[in-house]
Write a protein that holds these residues in place. Structure first.
Motif, PDB file in Angstrom:
ATOM      1  N   GLY A  75      -7.287 -41.794  -9.269  1.00 38.94           N
ATOM      2  CA  GLY A  75      -6.425 -41.468 -10.387  1.00 38.94           C
ATOM      3  C   GLY A  75      -7.165 -41.457 -11.708  1.00 38.94           C
ATOM      4  N   ASN A  76      -6.443 -41.801 -12.769  1.00 39.52           N
ATOM      5  CA  ASN A  76      -7.004 -41.750 -14.117  1.00 39.52           C
ATOM      6  C   ASN A  76      -6.940 -43.135 -14.751  1.00 39.52           C
ATOM      7  N   PRO A  77      -8.080 -43.731 -15.095  1.00 35.50           N
ATOM      8  CA  PRO A  77      -8.059 -45.050 -15.712  1.00 35.50           C
ATOM      9  C   PRO A  77      -7.639 -44.982 -17.174  1.00 35.50           C
ATOM     10  N   ALA A  78      -6.749 -45.876 -17.569  1.00 35.97           N
ATOM     11  CA  ALA A  78      -6.333 -46.007 -18.968  1.00 35.97           C
ATOM     12  C   ALA A  78      -6.495 -47.454 -19.390  1.00 35.97           C
ATOM     13  N   ALA A  79      -6.900 -47.654 -20.618  1.00 32.26           N
ATOM     14  CA  ALA A  79      -6.870 -48.989 -21.211  1.00 32.26           C
ATOM     15  C   ALA A  79      -5.529 -49.159 -21.916  1.00 32.26           C
ATOM     16  N   VAL A  80      -4.965 -50.346 -21.814  1.00 26.38           N
ATOM     17  CA  VAL A  80      -3.686 -50.647 -22.453  1.00 26.38           C
ATOM     18  C   VAL A  80      -3.852 -51.929 -23.267  1.00 26.38           C
ATOM     19  N   VAL A  81      -3.482 -51.856 -24.552  1.00 30.21           N
ATOM     20  CA  VAL A  81      -3.654 -52.980 -25.461  1.00 30.21           C
ATOM     21  C   VAL A  81      -2.298 -53.351 -26.061  1.00 30.21           C
ATOM     22  N   PRO A  82      -1.693 -54.470 -25.632  1.00 29.79           N
ATOM     23  CA  PRO A  82      -0.448 -54.935 -26.263  1.00 29.79           C
ATOM     24  C   PRO A  82      -0.749 -55.495 -27.654  1.00 29.79           C
ATOM     25  N   LEU A  83       0.111 -55.177 -28.620  1.00 30.64           N
ATOM     26  CA  LEU A  83      -0.054 -55.648 -29.990  1.00 30.64           C
ATOM     27  C   LEU A  83       1.258 -56.260 -30.478  1.00 30.64           C
ATOM     28  N   ASP A  84       1.153 -57.181 -31.439  1.00 27.47           N
ATOM     29  CA  ASP A  84       2.336 -57.676 -32.126  1.00 27.47           C
ATOM     30  C   ASP A  84       2.761 -56.712 -33.230  1.00 27.47           C
ATOM     31  N   ALA A  85       1.788 -56.030 -33.828  1.00 28.85           N
ATOM     32  CA  ALA A  85       2.038 -55.040 -34.876  1.00 28.85           C
ATOM     33  C   ALA A  85       0.866 -54.066 -34.861  1.00 28.85           C
ATOM     34  N   TRP A  86       1.103 -52.868 -35.404  1.00 27.61           N
ATOM     35  CA  TRP A  86       0.050 -51.856 -35.381  1.00 27.61           C
ATOM     36  C   TRP A  86      -1.181 -52.321 -36.154  1.00 27.61           C
ATOM     37  N   LEU A  87      -2.334 -52.042 -35.602  1.00 26.24           N
ATOM     38  CA  LEU A  87      -3.597 -52.205 -36.309  1.00 26.24           C
ATOM     39  C   LEU A  87      -3.838 -50.965 -37.173  1.00 26.24           C
ATOM     40  N   PRO A  88      -4.763 -51.021 -38.128  1.00 26.29           N
ATOM     41  CA  PRO A  88      -5.129 -49.803 -38.851  1.00 26.29           C
ATOM     42  C   PRO A  88      -5.583 -48.712 -37.877  1.00 26.29           C
ATOM     43  N   ASP A  89      -5.245 -47.471 -38.196  1.00 32.57           N
ATOM     44  CA  ASP A  89      -5.586 -46.358 -37.309  1.00 32.57           C
ATOM     45  C   ASP A  89      -7.076 -46.339 -36.979  1.00 32.57           C
ATOM     46  N   ALA A  90      -7.914 -46.584 -37.971  1.00 35.69           N
ATOM     47  CA  ALA A  90      -9.362 -46.524 -37.744  1.00 35.69           C
ATOM     48  C   ALA A  90      -9.803 -47.582 -36.736  1.00 35.69           C
ATOM     49  N   VAL A  91      -9.146 -48.727 -36.724  1.00 32.97           N
ATOM     50  CA  VAL A  91      -9.505 -49.781 -35.775  1.00 32.97           C
ATOM     51  C   VAL A  91      -9.085 -49.377 -34.368  1.00 32.97           C
ATOM     52  N   MET A  92      -7.872 -48.839 -34.221  1.00 33.07           N
ATOM     53  CA  MET A  92      -7.431 -48.398 -32.898  1.00 33.07           C
ATOM     54  C   MET A  92      -8.316 -47.268 -32.385  1.00 33.07           C
ATOM     55  N   GLN A  93      -8.701 -46.357 -33.277  1.00 32.99           N
ATOM     56  CA  GLN A  93      -9.594 -45.280 -32.851  1.00 32.99           C
ATOM     57  C   GLN A  93     -10.952 -45.828 -32.422  1.00 32.99           C
TER      58      GLN A  93
END
Length: 268
Positions: free
Chosen positions: A18-36
């Motif tokens: 299949g297709n591997p995905a990473a999944v990151v649970p957060l309490d609140a959104w991080l800055p877009d640049a950090v998630m990227q």
């Protein structure tokens, strides 16, 4: 900062498929640049980030997806992976989860007869006003039977062997004027209605192993062509993946399995 991370193989019943995905649970959104940056470091087709429902969200969890290069508008396999994590590890016993996305609205995943089934918007393909002149040459195969488009180009061949044998020029596909290119043909295995592959090198995904969002376009096309709203599909990348498909008006239902491969922590 220490963040949990899970790697889940989607649209397969065994690891390394299949297709591997990473999944990151957060309490609140991080800055877009950090998630990227996290998605680039993971270097998988997509990394999904999700947050708990906020005021007025009506129990819908926030969900976003990033390739190593860009944030995307819709991603099936990472949504399936996120739902697998929630239903089987974080909130076991849950049979349905709803996500609020920034560009695709509400999407849901339901446990049905041993599968996790995505409820996604249909994206029927149409004849494009213009076709990029380098598209067919970049794919490297013979002239296709048809070229249609929605978000992505949909390039249709008559022979599954042609789709399996394609060796696209990824540098040339970088210049194509759509998000990605889907190639498809009638199925060549018992019980499989159609096969496909998916190329998006300009978005950081040269060939995606299994692509749920592509089936938002593939399902309406093959449902109309074959005269049935229930279809079995296979994406014939090197890893490969199996999908059960239904067309329901302006929505598609995409079913598959998923398995946990890895869990750990990100330190940033």
């Amino acid at each position: 900062m220490r963040l949990p991370v899970y790697q889940i193989d989607a649209f397969t019943d065994a690891v390394f498929g299949g297709n591997p995905a990473a999944v990151v649970p957060l309490d609140a959104w991080l800055p877009d640049a950090v998630m990227q940056a996290i998605a680039a470091e993971n270097n998988l087709s997509e990394t999904a980030f999700f947050v708990p429902p906020g005021p007025g969200d009506e129990d819908a969890w926030g969900l976003r997806w990033f390739t190593p290069a860009v944030e995307v508008d819709l991603c099936g396999h990472a949504t399936l992976a996120t739902a697998h994590l929630m239903m089987n590890i974080l909130h076991p016993g849950t049979d349905r989860v709803v996500f609020r996305t920034q560009k695709a609205g509400l999407v849901a995943v339901t446990r049905e007869q041993g599968l996790l089934t995505l409820d996604f918007p249909a994206r029927p393909p149409r004849l494009p006003e213009a076709i990029h002149p380098g598209l067919v040459a970049a794919l490297g195969g013979p002239a296709p039977a048809a070229i249609l488009a929605a978000r992505d180009y949909l390039v249709v061949y008559d022979d599954a062997a042609v789709v399996r044998a394609l060796a696209p020029d990824m540098a040339a596909l970088m210049d194509i004027d759509r998000f990605a290119v889907i190639v498809t043909a009638p199925g060549d295995e018992p019980g499989v209605h159609f096969i496909s592959r998916f190329f998006a090198p300009s978005e950081g995904v040269p060939e995606d192993p299994v692509t749920g969002s592509a089936h938002c376009t593939l399902i309406p096309y093959w449902a109309q062509r074959l005269g049935t709203d229930r279809l079995a599909a296979r994406q014939v990348s090197r890893r490969g993946g199996a999908l059960t498909c239904r067309l329901e008006g302006e929505r598609v239902r995409i079913g598959g399995q998923a398995v946990l491969f890895l869990e750990g922590h990100i330190h940033i």
